[in-house]
Enzyme design. Structure first.
Site, PDB file in Angstrom:
ATOM      1  N   TYR A 153       0.843  -1.210   0.000  1.00 60.20           N
ATOM      2  CA  TYR A 153       0.000   0.000   0.000  1.00 60.20           C
ATOM      3  C   TYR A 153       0.872   1.251   0.000  1.00 60.20           C
ATOM      4  O   TYR A 153       0.652   2.186  -0.791  1.00 60.20           O
ATOM      5  CB  TYR A 153      -0.907  -0.032   1.238  1.00 60.20           C
ATOM      6  N   LYS A 157       1.088   3.946  -2.992  1.00 58.85           N
ATOM      7  CA  LYS A 157       0.657   5.331  -2.761  1.00 58.85           C
ATOM      8  C   LYS A 157       1.813   6.317  -2.974  1.00 58.85           C
ATOM      9  O   LYS A 157       1.584   7.438  -3.441  1.00 58.85           O
ATOM     10  CB  LYS A 157       0.051   5.473  -1.361  1.00 58.85           C
TER      11      LYS A 157
HETATM   12  P1  NAD Z   1     -13.637   1.433   0.542  1.00 56.22           P
HETATM   13  O1  NAD Z   1     -13.232   0.015   0.741  1.00 56.22           O
HETATM   14  O2  NAD Z   1     -14.780   1.974   1.334  1.00 56.22           O
HETATM   15  O3  NAD Z   1     -13.955   1.722  -1.002  1.00 56.22           O
HETATM   16  C1  NAD Z   1     -13.117   1.239  -2.014  1.00 56.22           C
HETATM   17  C2  NAD Z   1     -13.868   1.282  -3.327  1.00 56.22           C
HETATM   18  O4  NAD Z   1     -12.996   0.773  -4.343  1.00 56.22           O
HETATM   19  C3  NAD Z   1     -15.130   0.432  -3.354  1.00 56.22           C
HETATM   20  O5  NAD Z   1     -16.117   1.070  -4.121  1.00 56.22           O
HETATM   21  C4  NAD Z   1     -14.652  -0.847  -4.059  1.00 56.22           C
HETATM   22  O6  NAD Z   1     -15.703  -1.573  -4.689  1.00 56.22           O
HETATM   23  C5  NAD Z   1     -13.695  -0.248  -5.055  1.00 56.22           C
HETATM   24  N1  NAD Z   1     -12.740  -1.205  -5.593  1.00 56.22           N
HETATM   25  C6  NAD Z   1     -11.837  -1.969  -4.932  1.00 56.22           C
HETATM   26  N2  NAD Z   1     -11.166  -2.738  -5.816  1.00 56.22           N
HETATM   27  C7  NAD Z   1     -11.658  -2.425  -7.048  1.00 56.22           C
HETATM   28  C8  NAD Z   1     -11.382  -2.907  -8.359  1.00 56.22           C
HETATM   29  N3  NAD Z   1     -10.456  -3.843  -8.614  1.00 56.22           N
HETATM   30  N4  NAD Z   1     -12.104  -2.383  -9.372  1.00 56.22           N
HETATM   31  C9  NAD Z   1     -13.058  -1.439  -9.164  1.00 56.22           C
HETATM   32  N5  NAD Z   1     -13.357  -0.962  -7.933  1.00 56.22           N
HETATM   33  C10 NAD Z   1     -12.659  -1.467  -6.899  1.00 56.22           C
HETATM   34  O7  NAD Z   1     -12.314   2.279   0.787  1.00 56.22           O
HETATM   35  P2  NAD Z   1     -12.049   3.833   1.066  1.00 56.22           P
HETATM   36  O8  NAD Z   1     -11.496   3.947   2.430  1.00 56.22           O
HETATM   37  O9  NAD Z   1     -13.218   4.645   0.680  1.00 56.22           O
HETATM   38  O10 NAD Z   1     -10.834   4.082   0.074  1.00 56.22           O
HETATM   39  C11 NAD Z   1     -10.931   4.844  -1.120  1.00 56.22           C
HETATM   40  C12 NAD Z   1      -9.564   5.384  -1.486  1.00 56.22           C
HETATM   41  O11 NAD Z   1      -9.111   6.257  -0.451  1.00 56.22           O
HETATM   42  C13 NAD Z   1      -8.498   4.292  -1.623  1.00 56.22           C
HETATM   43  O12 NAD Z   1      -7.636   4.603  -2.701  1.00 56.22           O
HETATM   44  C14 NAD Z   1      -7.744   4.396  -0.322  1.00 56.22           C
HETATM   45  O13 NAD Z   1      -6.417   3.948  -0.431  1.00 56.22           O
HETATM   46  C15 NAD Z   1      -7.817   5.890  -0.070  1.00 56.22           C
HETATM   47  N6  NAD Z   1      -7.577   6.255   1.323  1.00 56.22           N
HETATM   48  C16 NAD Z   1      -8.388   5.793   2.309  1.00 56.22           C
HETATM   49  C17 NAD Z   1      -8.124   6.156   3.622  1.00 56.22           C
HETATM   50  C18 NAD Z   1      -8.980   5.684   4.771  1.00 56.22           C
HETATM   51  O14 NAD Z   1      -8.583   5.897   5.914  1.00 56.22           O
HETATM   52  N7  NAD Z   1     -10.142   5.096   4.531  1.00 56.22           N
HETATM   53  C19 NAD Z   1      -7.044   6.986   3.903  1.00 56.22           C
HETATM   54  C20 NAD Z   1      -6.229   7.446   2.865  1.00 56.22           C
HETATM   55  C21 NAD Z   1      -6.519   7.061   1.570  1.00 56.22           C
END
Ligand code: NAD
Length: 258
Positions: A153, A157
């Site tokens: 990850y 990133k």
């Molecule tokens: P989440 O699990 O709630 O949502 C992830 C989404 O990505 C879902 O809609 C899922 O269906 C989709 N997805 C996963 N694999 C996929 C694929 N192969 N094809 C199409 N869609 C796919 O996660 P989140 O926390 O909302 O994360 C969203 C983004 O934010 C990610 O890139 C994550 O790294 C980033 N992020 C999250 C956090 C956190 O604390 N939640 C912090 C920093 C960055």
């Protein structure tokens, strides 16, 4: 005039909150991601009801280049343009480096990094011919700093930030901006799922993971809210952000100030 916004991984969490922010603004949104068909249809209906913009769901698996190209082509054919591309799909896996499953490494790099190469590559000709466009990559505090047990990850990133800067330089004279948003912890399914694994890897309780691992990283001691990221994306897509390019904006409760 309503714009067309493509948001990958927007059936859940941050991506869904971003889709809602743009739909609320009256824009057309293309949502994507995994989930039950009935739930996705209900989500699309809810987004449509916010301000009457059009909503299209595309099921592209973001690890599959041909499906990604089809997502971009379908969005452009349906709406005539892609004004804003938001690369958000992402997954996590927590394990010691020496035990990290090779297939999980490959899946995380494909989903969290390589997918953005494919969406950007496919969207550039459309944006160049329109002489405008906004690309927003949902990166992470883990684009700037590391944490143990998240090797794939953190690597993906950090790479996404490099891709952001490179694309911004290449597109600087084409009216297209490229930026990254670097969130701290947001309580979405992605974070909730890693709590038991982190507890196991560190030998502590799940409650301790929340208070002693996650929120310890954030000086405000509060989780970031998904709709705060939606509002930031809306700003980066807006007219006042035209000279912001090739950079990242942290929204992490002070995490990376330390
Ligand atoms: P989440 O699990 O709630 O949502 C992830 C989404 O990505 C879902 O809609 C899922 O269906 C989709 N997805 C996963 N694999 C996929 C694929 N192969 N094809 C199409 N869609 C796919 O996660 P989140 O926390 O909302 O994360 C969203 C983004 O934010 C990610 O890139 C994550 O790294 C980033 N992020 C999250 C956090 C956190 O604390 N939640 C912090 C920093 C960055």
């Amino acid at each position: 005039m309503s714009r067309t916004i493509v948001i990958t991984g927007s059936t859940s969490g941050i991506g869904l909150a971003i889709a809602a922010a743009f739909a609320q603004h009256g824009d057309n949104v293309v949502i994507n991601g995994f989930g039950e068909a009935s739930e996705i249809e209900a989500t699309a209906a809810r987004l449509r009801s916010l301000a009457g913009g059009r909503v299209l769901y595309h099921s592209a698996d973001m690890t599959r280049p041909t499906e990604i190209t089809n997502l971009i082509d379908t969005a452009a054919a349906t709406f005539g343009a892609i004004d804003v591309l938001i690369n958000n799909a992402g997954i996590q896996y927590v394990e010691k480096l020496e035990d990290f499953p090779v297939e999980k490494w490959d899946l995380i790099i494909a989903t969290n990094l390589t997918s953005s190469f494919h969406t950007i590559r496919a969207a550039i000709p459309l944006m160049k011919s329109a002489r405008k466009g906004r690309i927003i990559n949902i990166a992470s505090a883990h684009s700037l700093v590391a944490s143990p047990f998240k090797s794939a990850y953190v690597a993906a990133k950090h790479g996404l930030l490099g891709l952001t800067k490179t694309a911004a330089l290449e597109l600087a004279e084409s009216g297209i901006t490229v930026n990254a948003i670097c969130p701290g912890y947001v309580l979405t399914p992605l974070v909730e799922k890693q709590i038991p694994d982190t507890a196991r890897a560190r030998g502590i309780s799940e409650e301790q993971v929340k208070t002693e691992v996650l929120l310890t990283a954030q000086p405000t001691r509060e989780f970031v809210k998904a709709d705060e990221i939606g509002a930031l994306a809306l700003y980066l897509a807006g007219e006042h952000a035209g000279q912001i390019t090739g950079t990242h904006i942290s929204i992490d409760g002070g995490w990376t100030a330390a």
